[in-house]
Scaffold this active site. Structure first.
Site, PDB file in Angstrom:
ATOM      1  N   CYS A 199       0.870  -1.172   0.000  1.00 21.82           N
ATOM      2  CA  CYS A 199       0.000   0.000   0.000  1.00 21.82           C
ATOM      3  C   CYS A 199       0.913   1.229   0.000  1.00 21.82           C
ATOM      4  CB  CYS A 199      -0.958  -0.013   1.192  1.00 21.82           C
ATOM      5  SG  CYS A 199      -0.154   0.005   2.796  1.00 21.82           S
ATOM      6  N   THR A 200       0.357   2.396   0.262  1.00 19.60           N
ATOM      7  CA  THR A 200       1.163   3.611   0.146  1.00 19.60           C
ATOM      8  C   THR A 200       2.272   3.699   1.193  1.00 19.60           C
ATOM      9  OG1 THR A 200      -0.806   4.704  -0.690  1.00 19.60           O
ATOM     10  CG2 THR A 200       1.032   6.128  -0.072  1.00 19.60           C
TER      11      THR A 200
END
Ligand SMILES: [Zn+2]
Ligand SMILES: [Zn+2]
Length: 348
Positions: A199-200
């Site tokens: 994810c980020t």
């Protein structure tokens, strides 16, 4: 008794922040670890960080801590020492924001929450103590060469759209809560394969990795520090970036370019483009991808309808917005909001 909350007005606090002469460093960090008494931990943390003039937003839960803060430069080392003195946080990765003026926060808020990342998991047997294995950028690249590896993107659609890892699979849901069981379903026959989640910044995929293990998956990995950290490591170590395109981030840029590839298309004309923008009509504010040509043609609006409104006198625009759900005007991450409108646009 010590005061464990701020009692000064917002305006005064902002004024003080802008009068500060020392520079501030903006830091984010998270850690999953068992917190027996979140309220007590929160109060101790507040006292310690307040003394170091830390500002920002911190969530504490039984499952850990998630923080976005700023600290005066000359207190950075003291802050680090303090955090590392808490045994489960010893050696914690502190992500330092680059290109940041340190003025994002002017007050310290620490809140106790049910979870640091809302997950909708009902099973009491689920625990964050059994997590997937961390991979760094180098290990990520090596694993990606293996045909037996599956890469799962745990972000939202609009983030995936402008940039993702080669071969990455998208979990098509609007919310993380929905994505968790969906990922398990989609991978049901892949329990023996390598599964890498990302994810980020790492906080979501770390939880997702624990959820996959909880559901019987054997070889689950997650990208340490997320795309942000991967990009940094790849650059520092001259690795080829297997992440292609842009990393969507929630600041004014709405995305950081990682490679030169433009993998998305303008939502209006279909030409290659990966610049997110919010529709200029304040009554719409839709987040969408627009190329430079369409930005000029539509005055930065998502449709001719919005363009017409946008070009009306301000008073008339306000009149038109009356009675419209105010929720429509705020930045909304939901794909549900994006999709129907885009579908309408495509039909035009
Ligand atoms: Zn266009
Ligand atoms: Zn619009």
């Amino acid at each position: 008794m010590a005061v464990l909350h701020n009692r000064v007005s917002q305006a005064e606090l902002k004024k003080r922040l802008h009068e500060e002469t020392t520079k501030r460093t903006t830091i984010s960090f998270y850690q999953y670890f068992p917190v027996a008494e979140p309220q007590q931990f929160r109060d101790e943390l507040y006292k310690a960080l307040d003394a170091l003039q830390v500002f920002g937003r911190i969530y504490v839960a039984h499952e850990g801590i998630n923080a976005q803060i700023s600290v005066p430069e000359n207190n950075f080392e003291a802050l680090k020492m303090y955090l590392y003195s808490i045994e489960p946080l010893n050696g914690l990765r502190l992500n330092i924001a680059v290109d940041d003026d340190g003025k994002s926060f002017w007050v310290l808020k620490i809140k106790v929450r049910e979870k640091i990342v809302a997950d909708g998991i009902k099973d009491p047997a689920f625990s964050m103590e059994n997590k997937g294995r961390y991979v760094n950028a180098q290990q990520m690249n090596t694993l990606l060469q293996d045909d037996n590896t599956i890469v799962i993107d745990m972000r939202n659609h609009y983030e995936y759209e402008v940039g993702h890892f080669e071969k990455a699979i998208e979990i098509p849901s609007d919310t993380f809560r929905e994505q968790l069981p969906m990922a398990v379903d989609m991978m049901q026959d892949k329990k023996e394969q390598n599964i890498i989640m990302y994810c980020t910044g790492g906080i979501r995929c770390e939880k997702a990795s624990a959820y996959m293990l909880h559901n019987g998956f054997k070889n689950v990995f997650h990208l340490e520090g997320g795309i942000i950290n991967y990009a940094k490591q790849a650059k520092e170590n001259n690795l080829t970036s297997k992440f292609i395109g842009k990393n969507f981030v929630f600041d004014d840029r709405l995305g950081e370019r990682i490679t030169q590839d433009v993998i998305a298309k303008c939502h209006q004309c279909g030409q290659p483009a990966d610049t997110h923008t919010n529709c200029k009509n304040d009554g719409c504010h839709l987040l969408f991808i627009q190329c430079a040509t369409c930005a000029a043609t539509y005055d930065g609006c998502c449709s001719t309808a919005c363009q017409t409104v946008y070009n009306l006198p301000l008073e008339e625009q306000k009149e038109l917005r009356k009675g419209i759900d105010k929720g429509m005007m705020v930045f909304n991450k939901s794909k549900k909001r994006l999709r129907p409108r885009l579908d309408q646009m495509n039909k035009k």
